[in-house]
Scaffold this motif. Structure first.
Motif, short mmCIF file in Angstrom:
data_model
loop_
_atom_site.label_atom_id
_atom_site.label_comp_id
_atom_site.label_asym_id
_atom_site.label_seq_id
_atom_site.Cartn_x
_atom_site.Cartn_y
_atom_site.Cartn_z
N CYS A 83 31.94 21.14 40.25
CA CYS A 83 33.09 21.15 41.17
C CYS A 83 33.35 22.58 41.62
O CYS A 83 33.44 23.49 40.78
N ASP A 84 33.45 22.80 42.89
CA ASP A 84 33.93 24.07 43.44
C ASP A 84 34.59 23.75 44.78
O ASP A 84 34.32 22.71 45.38
N LEU A 85 35.44 24.67 45.23
CA LEU A 85 36.11 24.45 46.51
C LEU A 85 35.22 24.85 47.69
O LEU A 85 35.49 24.46 48.82
N PRO B 266 39.55 31.34 38.48
CA PRO B 266 40.53 32.41 38.31
C PRO B 266 41.57 32.08 37.22
O PRO B 266 41.85 30.91 36.94
N HIS B 267 42.12 33.15 36.63
CA HIS B 267 42.95 33.00 35.43
C HIS B 267 44.22 32.18 35.65
O HIS B 267 44.70 31.53 34.72
N ASN B 268 44.77 32.21 36.87
CA ASN B 268 46.01 31.44 37.13
C ASN B 268 45.75 29.94 37.06
O ASN B 268 46.69 29.15 36.95
N SER C 33 32.28 34.45 25.25
CA SER C 33 32.07 35.87 24.96
C SER C 33 30.63 35.95 24.48
O SER C 33 30.30 35.46 23.39
N GLU C 34 29.74 36.48 25.31
CA GLU C 34 28.31 36.33 25.06
C GLU C 34 27.62 37.52 24.41
O GLU C 34 26.61 37.37 23.73
N PHE C 35 28.17 38.74 24.59
CA PHE C 35 27.43 39.92 24.12
C PHE C 35 27.13 39.93 22.62
O PHE C 35 26.07 40.42 22.22
N TRP D 298 40.42 38.34 43.50
CA TRP D 298 41.49 37.76 42.67
C TRP D 298 41.67 38.50 41.35
O TRP D 298 42.73 38.43 40.73
N LYS D 299 40.62 39.23 40.91
CA LYS D 299 40.72 39.92 39.61
C LYS D 299 41.58 41.17 39.69
O LYS D 299 41.86 41.81 38.68
N ARG D 300 42.01 41.56 40.91
CA ARG D 300 42.77 42.80 41.07
C ARG D 300 44.25 42.54 41.30
O ARG D 300 45.00 43.46 41.58
N1 NAD Z 1 31.83 35.80 30.20
C1 NAD Z 1 31.66 36.75 31.11
O1 NAD Z 1 30.87 37.68 30.95
C2 NAD Z 1 32.43 36.67 32.39
C3 NAD Z 1 32.07 37.47 33.48
C4 NAD Z 1 32.81 37.35 34.68
C5 NAD Z 1 33.86 36.47 34.73
N2 NAD Z 1 34.20 35.72 33.64
C6 NAD Z 1 35.33 34.77 33.68
O2 NAD Z 1 34.89 33.60 34.36
C7 NAD Z 1 35.96 33.06 35.13
C8 NAD Z 1 35.52 32.99 36.59
O3 NAD Z 1 35.12 34.29 36.99
P1 NAD Z 1 33.96 34.47 38.07
O4 NAD Z 1 33.60 35.92 38.02
O5 NAD Z 1 32.91 33.44 37.90
O6 NAD Z 1 34.82 34.21 39.39
P2 NAD Z 1 34.31 33.78 40.86
O7 NAD Z 1 35.42 34.14 41.76
O8 NAD Z 1 32.93 34.28 41.11
O9 NAD Z 1 34.20 32.19 40.71
C9 NAD Z 1 35.34 31.37 40.60
C10 NAD Z 1 35.03 30.08 41.33
O10 NAD Z 1 36.09 29.17 41.10
C11 NAD Z 1 36.20 28.39 42.29
N3 NAD Z 1 37.50 27.72 42.29
C12 NAD Z 1 38.73 28.25 42.55
N4 NAD Z 1 39.67 27.28 42.45
C13 NAD Z 1 39.02 26.14 42.10
C14 NAD Z 1 39.45 24.80 41.87
N5 NAD Z 1 40.74 24.45 41.94
N6 NAD Z 1 38.51 23.88 41.55
C15 NAD Z 1 37.21 24.23 41.47
N7 NAD Z 1 36.74 25.48 41.69
C16 NAD Z 1 37.65 26.42 42.01
C17 NAD Z 1 36.04 29.40 43.40
O11 NAD Z 1 35.71 28.80 44.63
C18 NAD Z 1 34.92 30.27 42.85
O12 NAD Z 1 33.65 29.86 43.28
C19 NAD Z 1 37.18 33.94 34.85
O13 NAD Z 1 37.94 33.38 33.83
C20 NAD Z 1 36.56 35.26 34.43
O14 NAD Z 1 37.41 36.03 33.58
C21 NAD Z 1 33.48 35.80 32.50
#
Ligand code: NAD
Length: 376
Positions: free
Chosen positions: A43-45, A83-85, A132-134, A176-178
Protein backbone atom coordinates in the motif's frame (compact mmCIF):
# COMPACT_ATOMS: atom_id res chain seq x y z
CA UNK A 1 14.17 -28.38 6.02
CA UNK A 2 10.41 -27.64 5.71
CA UNK A 3 10.06 -23.86 5.70
CA UNK A 4 7.16 -22.01 7.28
CA UNK A 5 5.72 -19.33 5.01
CA UNK A 6 5.61 -15.71 6.27
CA UNK A 7 3.33 -13.67 3.98
CA UNK A 8 4.20 -9.98 4.21
CA UNK A 9 2.33 -6.78 3.38
CA UNK A 10 4.06 -3.39 3.22
CA UNK A 11 2.37 -0.11 4.09
CA UNK A 12 4.59 2.74 2.84
CA UNK A 13 6.57 1.78 -0.25
CA UNK A 14 9.09 4.63 -0.13
CA UNK A 15 12.78 4.40 0.75
CA UNK A 16 12.39 1.67 3.37
CA UNK A 17 9.40 -0.16 1.89
CA UNK A 18 11.41 -0.88 -1.26
CA UNK A 19 14.44 -1.88 0.82
CA UNK A 20 12.26 -4.48 2.54
CA UNK A 21 11.04 -5.75 -0.85
CA UNK A 22 14.68 -6.24 -1.87
CA UNK A 23 15.38 -8.26 1.30
CA UNK A 24 12.48 -10.63 0.54
CA UNK A 25 13.40 -10.90 -3.17
CA UNK A 26 16.78 -12.45 -2.32
CA UNK A 27 15.63 -14.40 0.73
CA UNK A 28 17.34 -17.55 -0.64
CA UNK A 29 20.65 -15.99 0.46
CA UNK A 30 19.75 -17.24 3.96
CA UNK A 31 21.04 -20.79 4.31
CA UNK A 32 18.89 -23.58 5.83
CA UNK A 33 16.51 -20.94 7.09
CA UNK A 34 13.30 -22.10 8.85
CA UNK A 35 11.02 -19.43 7.34
CA UNK A 36 10.30 -18.36 3.76
CA UNK A 37 9.28 -14.69 3.40
CA UNK A 38 7.04 -13.68 0.53
CA UNK A 39 5.86 -10.16 -0.29
CA UNK A 40 2.12 -10.38 -1.05
CA UNK A 41 0.64 -6.87 -0.84
CA UNK A 42 1.75 -3.24 -0.91
CA UNK A 43 0.00 0.00 0.00
CA UNK A 44 1.27 3.47 -0.86
CA UNK A 45 -0.44 6.71 -1.84
CA UNK A 46 1.84 7.23 -4.84
CA UNK A 47 0.97 5.42 -8.08
CA UNK A 48 4.57 5.50 -9.37
CA UNK A 49 5.68 3.54 -6.30
CA UNK A 50 2.87 1.01 -6.66
CA UNK A 51 3.94 0.59 -10.30
CA UNK A 52 7.51 -0.17 -9.14
CA UNK A 53 6.22 -3.10 -7.05
CA UNK A 54 4.56 -4.65 -10.15
CA UNK A 55 7.92 -6.20 -11.07
CA UNK A 56 7.72 -8.52 -8.02
CA UNK A 57 5.91 -11.73 -9.09
CA UNK A 58 4.57 -12.68 -5.63
CA UNK A 59 2.73 -9.34 -5.15
CA UNK A 60 -1.02 -9.92 -5.60
CA UNK A 61 -2.46 -6.71 -4.19
CA UNK A 62 -1.47 -3.06 -4.82
CA UNK A 63 -3.62 -0.46 -3.14
CA UNK A 64 -3.75 3.14 -1.96
CA UNK A 65 -5.94 2.20 1.02
CA UNK A 66 -4.19 0.46 3.90
CA UNK A 67 -7.56 -0.85 5.20
CA UNK A 68 -7.86 -2.88 1.99
CA UNK A 69 -4.43 -4.44 2.56
CA UNK A 70 -5.37 -5.22 6.17
CA UNK A 71 -8.57 -6.98 5.05
CA UNK A 72 -6.53 -9.45 3.00
CA UNK A 73 -6.46 -12.89 4.61
CA UNK A 74 -3.30 -13.60 2.58
CA UNK A 75 -1.18 -11.28 4.77
CA UNK A 76 0.31 -12.49 8.08
CA UNK A 77 2.85 -9.76 8.86
CA UNK A 78 2.78 -6.06 8.01
CA UNK A 79 5.84 -3.83 7.70
CA UNK A 80 4.87 -0.19 8.12
CA UNK A 81 7.30 2.49 6.87
CA UNK A 82 5.39 5.79 6.82
CA UNK A 83 5.98 9.28 8.28
CA UNK A 84 6.00 9.41 12.08
CA UNK A 85 2.68 11.26 12.46
CA UNK A 86 0.96 8.19 10.92
CA UNK A 87 2.63 5.52 13.08
CA UNK A 88 0.05 5.39 15.88
CA UNK A 89 -3.03 5.19 13.64
CA UNK A 90 -1.61 2.68 11.15
CA UNK A 91 0.15 0.47 13.74
CA UNK A 92 -3.08 0.23 15.76
CA UNK A 93 -5.04 -0.58 12.59
CA UNK A 94 -2.57 -3.40 11.84
CA UNK A 95 -2.95 -4.84 15.35
CA UNK A 96 -6.73 -4.48 15.34
CA UNK A 97 -6.81 -6.36 12.02
CA UNK A 98 -5.11 -9.29 13.79
CA UNK A 99 -1.79 -9.01 11.92
CA UNK A 100 1.77 -9.18 13.27
CA UNK A 101 3.83 -6.00 12.89
CA UNK A 102 7.36 -4.93 12.13
CA UNK A 103 7.10 -1.23 12.92
CA UNK A 104 9.53 1.40 11.79
CA UNK A 105 11.24 3.59 14.35
CA UNK A 106 10.61 5.69 16.30
CA UNK A 107 7.44 3.64 17.05
CA UNK A 108 5.12 6.63 17.32
CA UNK A 109 5.65 10.35 17.06
CA UNK A 110 6.13 10.80 20.83
CA UNK A 111 6.14 8.98 24.18
CA UNK A 112 2.32 8.95 24.52
CA UNK A 113 1.92 7.38 21.06
CA UNK A 114 4.64 4.79 21.72
CA UNK A 115 3.08 3.82 25.05
CA UNK A 116 -0.36 3.45 23.44
CA UNK A 117 1.03 1.26 20.64
CA UNK A 118 2.94 -0.90 23.14
CA UNK A 119 -0.17 -1.31 25.33
CA UNK A 120 -2.36 -2.34 22.39
CA UNK A 121 0.40 -4.67 21.13
CA UNK A 122 0.54 -6.40 24.51
CA UNK A 123 -3.26 -6.82 24.73
CA UNK A 124 -3.48 -8.04 21.12
CA UNK A 125 -0.99 -10.87 21.66
CA UNK A 126 0.41 -10.17 18.18
CA UNK A 127 4.16 -10.42 17.51
CA UNK A 128 5.46 -6.85 17.35
CA UNK A 129 9.02 -5.60 16.93
CA UNK A 130 10.61 -2.34 15.79
CA UNK A 131 13.23 -1.81 13.11
CA UNK A 132 16.97 -1.22 13.82
CA UNK A 133 19.27 -3.11 11.48
CA UNK A 134 22.88 -2.07 12.12
CA UNK A 135 23.42 -4.33 15.16
CA UNK A 136 23.01 -7.29 12.78
CA UNK A 137 26.33 -6.47 11.07
CA UNK A 138 29.26 -8.63 12.22
CA UNK A 139 31.07 -5.67 13.87
CA UNK A 140 28.32 -4.72 16.35
CA UNK A 141 27.83 -8.40 17.14
CA UNK A 142 31.51 -8.64 18.06
CA UNK A 143 31.18 -5.55 20.29
CA UNK A 144 28.27 -7.26 22.07
CA UNK A 145 30.24 -10.46 22.53
CA UNK A 146 33.24 -8.55 23.89
CA UNK A 147 31.08 -6.80 26.49
CA UNK A 148 29.27 -10.02 27.42
CA UNK A 149 32.60 -11.86 27.81
CA UNK A 150 33.30 -9.72 30.89
CA UNK A 151 36.90 -9.32 29.70
CA UNK A 152 36.75 -5.52 29.44
CA UNK A 153 37.13 -5.16 33.22
CA UNK A 154 35.22 -2.28 34.81
CA UNK A 155 33.45 -0.26 32.13
CA UNK A 156 34.79 3.31 32.01
CA UNK A 157 32.54 4.88 29.38
CA UNK A 158 30.33 4.16 26.36
CA UNK A 159 29.86 6.17 23.15
CA UNK A 160 27.07 5.22 20.78
CA UNK A 161 25.81 7.21 17.84
CA UNK A 162 24.56 7.62 14.34
CA UNK A 163 25.71 10.43 12.06
CA UNK A 164 24.42 11.76 8.73
CA UNK A 165 25.78 14.61 6.62
CA UNK A 166 23.42 15.24 3.68
CA UNK A 167 21.80 18.13 5.62
CA UNK A 168 25.16 19.94 5.47
CA UNK A 169 23.87 21.08 2.07
CA UNK A 170 21.53 24.05 2.78
CA UNK A 171 20.00 23.67 -0.70
CA UNK A 172 18.68 20.17 0.10
CA UNK A 173 14.89 20.50 -0.17
CA UNK A 174 12.64 20.14 2.87
CA UNK A 175 10.83 16.85 3.48
CA UNK A 176 8.55 15.41 6.19
CA UNK A 177 11.55 14.48 8.36
CA UNK A 178 12.38 18.18 8.87
CA UNK A 179 9.03 19.30 10.32
CA UNK A 180 7.61 18.75 13.81
CA UNK A 181 4.08 18.02 12.58
CA UNK A 182 5.22 14.96 10.60
CA UNK A 183 8.54 13.97 12.24
CA UNK A 184 7.78 14.85 15.87
CA UNK A 185 9.15 17.33 18.38
CA UNK A 186 12.03 14.92 19.11
CA UNK A 187 13.30 15.53 15.54
CA UNK A 188 16.64 13.85 14.88
CA UNK A 189 16.25 11.69 17.99
CA UNK A 190 13.19 10.09 16.40
CA UNK A 191 14.98 9.72 13.09
CA UNK A 192 18.30 8.32 14.27
CA UNK A 193 17.99 7.63 18.00
CA UNK A 194 16.81 4.01 17.86
CA UNK A 195 20.01 3.12 16.03
CA UNK A 196 22.09 4.51 18.91
CA UNK A 197 20.17 2.85 21.77
CA UNK A 198 19.30 -0.66 20.52
CA UNK A 199 22.55 -2.37 21.59
CA UNK A 200 23.01 -0.39 24.83
CA UNK A 201 19.43 -1.16 25.91
CA UNK A 202 19.89 -4.85 25.08
CA UNK A 203 22.97 -4.86 27.32
CA UNK A 204 20.78 -3.51 30.11
CA UNK A 205 22.29 -0.02 29.94
CA UNK A 206 19.28 2.14 30.79
CA UNK A 207 19.97 5.87 31.18
CA UNK A 208 18.94 7.13 34.61
CA UNK A 209 19.40 10.79 33.75
CA UNK A 210 20.20 12.85 30.70
CA UNK A 211 21.75 16.21 29.92
CA UNK A 212 20.89 17.10 26.33
CA UNK A 213 22.49 19.50 23.88
CA UNK A 214 20.07 19.90 20.98
CA UNK A 215 20.70 22.12 17.97
CA UNK A 216 18.47 23.54 15.22
CA UNK A 217 20.91 24.50 12.48
CA UNK A 218 19.04 25.20 9.22
CA UNK A 219 15.60 26.55 10.12
CA UNK A 220 14.34 26.75 6.54
CA UNK A 221 15.00 24.88 3.32
CA UNK A 222 13.86 25.10 -0.31
CA UNK A 223 10.29 23.84 -0.63
CA UNK A 224 10.87 22.44 -4.12
CA UNK A 225 8.41 24.98 -5.60
CA UNK A 226 10.72 27.99 -5.78
CA UNK A 227 10.11 29.17 -2.20
CA UNK A 228 11.37 28.31 1.26
CA UNK A 229 9.70 26.13 3.92
CA UNK A 230 10.30 26.14 7.69
CA UNK A 231 12.37 23.35 9.27
CA UNK A 232 11.50 23.27 12.94
CA UNK A 233 12.93 19.93 14.11
CA UNK A 234 16.14 19.42 16.10
CA UNK A 235 18.97 18.64 13.68
CA UNK A 236 21.70 17.42 16.04
CA UNK A 237 21.45 15.86 19.50
CA UNK A 238 24.16 14.98 21.99
CA UNK A 239 22.78 13.20 25.06
CA UNK A 240 25.10 12.88 28.04
CA UNK A 241 23.55 10.09 30.08
CA UNK A 242 24.45 8.01 33.11
CA UNK A 243 23.81 4.31 33.43
CA UNK A 244 24.42 1.94 36.33
CA UNK A 245 26.74 -1.02 36.07
CA UNK A 246 27.39 -2.99 39.27
CA UNK A 247 26.42 -0.09 41.50
CA UNK A 248 28.66 2.43 39.71
CA UNK A 249 27.36 5.32 37.62
CA UNK A 250 28.99 5.21 34.18
CA UNK A 251 28.82 7.94 31.50
CA UNK A 252 27.20 6.94 28.21
CA UNK A 253 27.16 9.52 25.43
CA UNK A 254 24.54 9.11 22.71
CA UNK A 255 24.86 11.17 19.53
CA UNK A 256 22.41 11.60 16.67
CA UNK A 257 23.33 14.13 14.01
CA UNK A 258 22.00 15.21 10.63
CA UNK A 259 24.90 17.60 10.20
CA UNK A 260 28.08 15.63 10.92
CA UNK A 261 30.70 16.76 8.41
CA UNK A 262 31.63 13.95 6.02
CA UNK A 263 29.50 11.20 7.60
CA UNK A 264 27.07 9.79 5.03
CA UNK A 265 25.52 7.13 7.28
CA UNK A 266 27.86 6.30 10.14
CA UNK A 267 26.72 3.98 12.97
CA UNK A 268 29.27 3.49 15.73
CA UNK A 269 29.65 1.98 19.19
CA UNK A 270 32.65 2.21 21.48
CA UNK A 271 32.97 0.58 24.92
CA UNK A 272 36.04 1.24 27.02
CA UNK A 273 36.96 -0.70 30.14
CA UNK A 274 39.86 -0.98 32.57
CA UNK A 275 41.13 -4.24 31.04
CA UNK A 276 39.96 -3.99 27.47
CA UNK A 277 38.03 -1.98 24.97
CA UNK A 278 36.19 -2.48 21.73
CA UNK A 279 34.98 -0.16 19.00
CA UNK A 280 33.26 -0.49 15.66
CA UNK A 281 32.06 2.03 13.09
CA UNK A 282 30.44 1.53 9.70
CA UNK A 283 32.96 4.16 8.54
CA UNK A 284 35.44 1.27 8.39
CA UNK A 285 32.88 -1.46 7.81
CA UNK A 286 35.31 -4.41 7.84
CA UNK A 287 37.28 -3.35 10.87
CA UNK A 288 36.87 -4.22 14.54
CA UNK A 289 39.17 -2.41 16.96
CA UNK A 290 40.02 -4.11 20.24
CA UNK A 291 42.08 -2.75 23.11
CA UNK A 292 44.22 -4.81 25.43
CA UNK A 293 46.04 -3.60 28.49
CA UNK A 294 49.19 -5.63 28.85
CA UNK A 295 52.73 -4.50 29.67
CA UNK A 296 52.16 -2.21 26.71
CA UNK A 297 48.70 -0.97 25.75
CA UNK A 298 47.51 -2.16 22.35
CA UNK A 299 44.74 -1.17 19.95
CA UNK A 300 44.47 -4.00 17.42
CA UNK A 301 42.41 -4.12 14.25
CA UNK A 302 40.74 -7.25 12.91
CA UNK A 303 39.34 -7.62 9.39
CA UNK A 304 35.82 -8.99 9.72
CA UNK A 305 34.16 -11.18 7.10
CA UNK A 306 30.52 -11.65 6.17
CA UNK A 307 29.43 -13.62 9.23
CA UNK A 308 26.11 -12.13 10.38
CA UNK A 309 24.03 -13.89 13.04
CA UNK A 310 22.08 -15.87 10.38
CA UNK A 311 24.06 -18.11 8.01
CA UNK A 312 24.10 -17.19 4.32
CA UNK A 313 25.44 -18.63 1.09
CA UNK A 314 27.71 -15.58 0.73
CA UNK A 315 31.42 -16.33 1.13
CA UNK A 316 32.77 -15.69 4.61
CA UNK A 317 35.55 -13.37 3.35
CA UNK A 318 33.16 -10.99 1.54
CA UNK A 319 31.96 -7.63 2.88
CA UNK A 320 28.42 -6.96 4.16
CA UNK A 321 26.53 -3.70 3.62
CA UNK A 322 23.23 -1.99 4.42
CA UNK A 323 20.96 -4.38 2.43
CA UNK A 324 22.63 -7.32 4.18
CA UNK A 325 22.07 -6.11 7.74
CA UNK A 326 18.53 -5.10 6.84
CA UNK A 327 17.86 -8.65 5.61
CA UNK A 328 19.53 -10.10 8.72
CA UNK A 329 17.17 -7.98 10.83
CA UNK A 330 14.21 -9.45 8.96
CA UNK A 331 15.70 -12.91 9.53
CA UNK A 332 15.76 -12.14 13.27
CA UNK A 333 12.13 -10.98 13.11
CA UNK A 334 11.03 -14.11 11.22
CA UNK A 335 12.97 -16.45 13.51
CA UNK A 336 11.76 -14.90 16.75
CA UNK A 337 8.18 -14.91 15.45
CA UNK A 338 8.59 -18.64 14.76
CA UNK A 339 10.03 -19.17 18.29
CA UNK A 340 13.41 -20.29 16.94
CA UNK A 341 15.60 -17.27 17.74
CA UNK A 342 17.33 -19.19 20.57
CA UNK A 343 20.22 -17.09 21.89
CA UNK A 344 20.62 -14.92 18.79
CA UNK A 345 20.22 -11.13 18.86
CA UNK A 346 16.64 -9.96 18.34
CA UNK A 347 14.89 -6.87 16.98
CA UNK A 348 13.89 -3.92 19.21
CA UNK A 349 10.97 -4.84 21.48
CA UNK A 350 8.00 -2.54 22.15
CA UNK A 351 9.29 -1.98 25.71
CA UNK A 352 12.68 -0.90 24.37
CA UNK A 353 10.98 1.45 21.90
CA UNK A 354 8.99 3.03 24.76
CA UNK A 355 12.20 3.35 26.79
CA UNK A 356 13.85 5.20 23.89
CA UNK A 357 10.95 7.69 23.92
CA UNK A 358 11.32 8.12 27.70
CA UNK A 359 14.96 9.08 27.14
CA UNK A 360 14.07 11.46 24.28
CA UNK A 361 11.26 13.08 26.34
CA UNK A 362 13.76 13.66 29.17
CA UNK A 363 16.19 15.12 26.62
CA UNK A 364 13.58 17.66 25.46
CA UNK A 365 12.95 18.61 29.08
CA UNK A 366 16.70 18.89 29.72
CA UNK A 367 17.12 21.20 26.73
CA UNK A 368 14.29 23.44 28.01
CA UNK A 369 15.53 23.52 31.63
CA UNK A 370 19.26 23.56 30.75
CA UNK A 371 19.85 20.92 33.39
CA UNK A 372 20.18 17.15 33.74
CA UNK A 373 16.78 15.44 33.92
CA UNK A 374 15.87 12.03 35.37
CA UNK A 375 14.48 9.50 32.86
CA UNK A 376 10.99 8.67 34.14
N1 NAD B 1 15.55 1.56 9.62
C1 NAD B 1 16.14 2.52 8.92
O1 NAD B 1 17.34 2.51 8.68
C2 NAD B 1 15.31 3.66 8.40
C3 NAD B 1 15.84 4.52 7.43
C4 NAD B 1 15.01 5.56 6.95
C5 NAD B 1 13.74 5.70 7.45
N2 NAD B 1 13.27 4.85 8.40
C6 NAD B 1 11.90 4.98 8.95
O2 NAD B 1 11.00 4.43 8.00
C7 NAD B 1 9.79 5.18 8.00
C8 NAD B 1 9.55 5.71 6.59
O3 NAD B 1 10.69 6.45 6.19
P1 NAD B 1 11.14 6.49 4.66
O4 NAD B 1 12.51 7.09 4.66
O5 NAD B 1 10.90 5.18 4.01
O6 NAD B 1 10.11 7.58 4.14
P2 NAD B 1 9.61 7.87 2.63
O7 NAD B 1 9.06 9.24 2.66
O8 NAD B 1 10.66 7.49 1.64
O9 NAD B 1 8.43 6.80 2.47
C9 NAD B 1 7.20 6.92 3.16
C10 NAD B 1 6.13 6.41 2.24
O10 NAD B 1 4.90 6.38 2.94
C11 NAD B 1 3.88 6.66 2.00
N3 NAD B 1 2.66 7.04 2.72
C12 NAD B 1 2.37 8.21 3.34
N4 NAD B 1 1.13 8.14 3.88
C13 NAD B 1 0.65 6.90 3.60
C14 NAD B 1 -0.58 6.25 3.87
N5 NAD B 1 -1.56 6.84 4.56
N6 NAD B 1 -0.75 4.98 3.42
C15 NAD B 1 0.24 4.37 2.72
N7 NAD B 1 1.43 4.95 2.42
C16 NAD B 1 1.61 6.21 2.86
C17 NAD B 1 4.46 7.78 1.17
O11 NAD B 1 3.80 7.93 -0.07
C18 NAD B 1 5.90 7.32 1.01
O12 NAD B 1 6.11 6.58 -0.16
C19 NAD B 1 9.94 6.24 9.08
O13 NAD B 1 9.38 5.78 10.27
C20 NAD B 1 11.44 6.41 9.20
O14 NAD B 1 11.86 6.88 10.48
C21 NAD B 1 14.04 3.83 8.85
Amino acid sequence: MAQKLMRVGIIGGGLMGREAASAFARWFVLNDFPVRAELIAVCDLQQNLLDWFKQIPTVKLLTKDHAELLRSSDVDVVYVAVPHNLHEKIYLDVLNAGKDLLAEKPFGIDLAAAQKIADVAKKSGRFVRCSSEFPFLPGPQRVLQAVQSGKLGRILEIHSGFHHSSDMDPTKPVNWKRQVKTCGEIGVMGDLGMHAVHVPFRLGWTPIRVYAQLQKIYTERPDGKGGMAPCDTWDNAILHTEIQIGGDEIPMRLEMKRLAPGETNTWYLEVLGTQGGVKYSTKEPKTLWTFQREKEQLWQKTDLGFNGPFATITGGIFEPGFPDCFQQMWAAYATERANTLENKFGCVTPDEAVLSHRVFAAALESQRAKTAVAVK
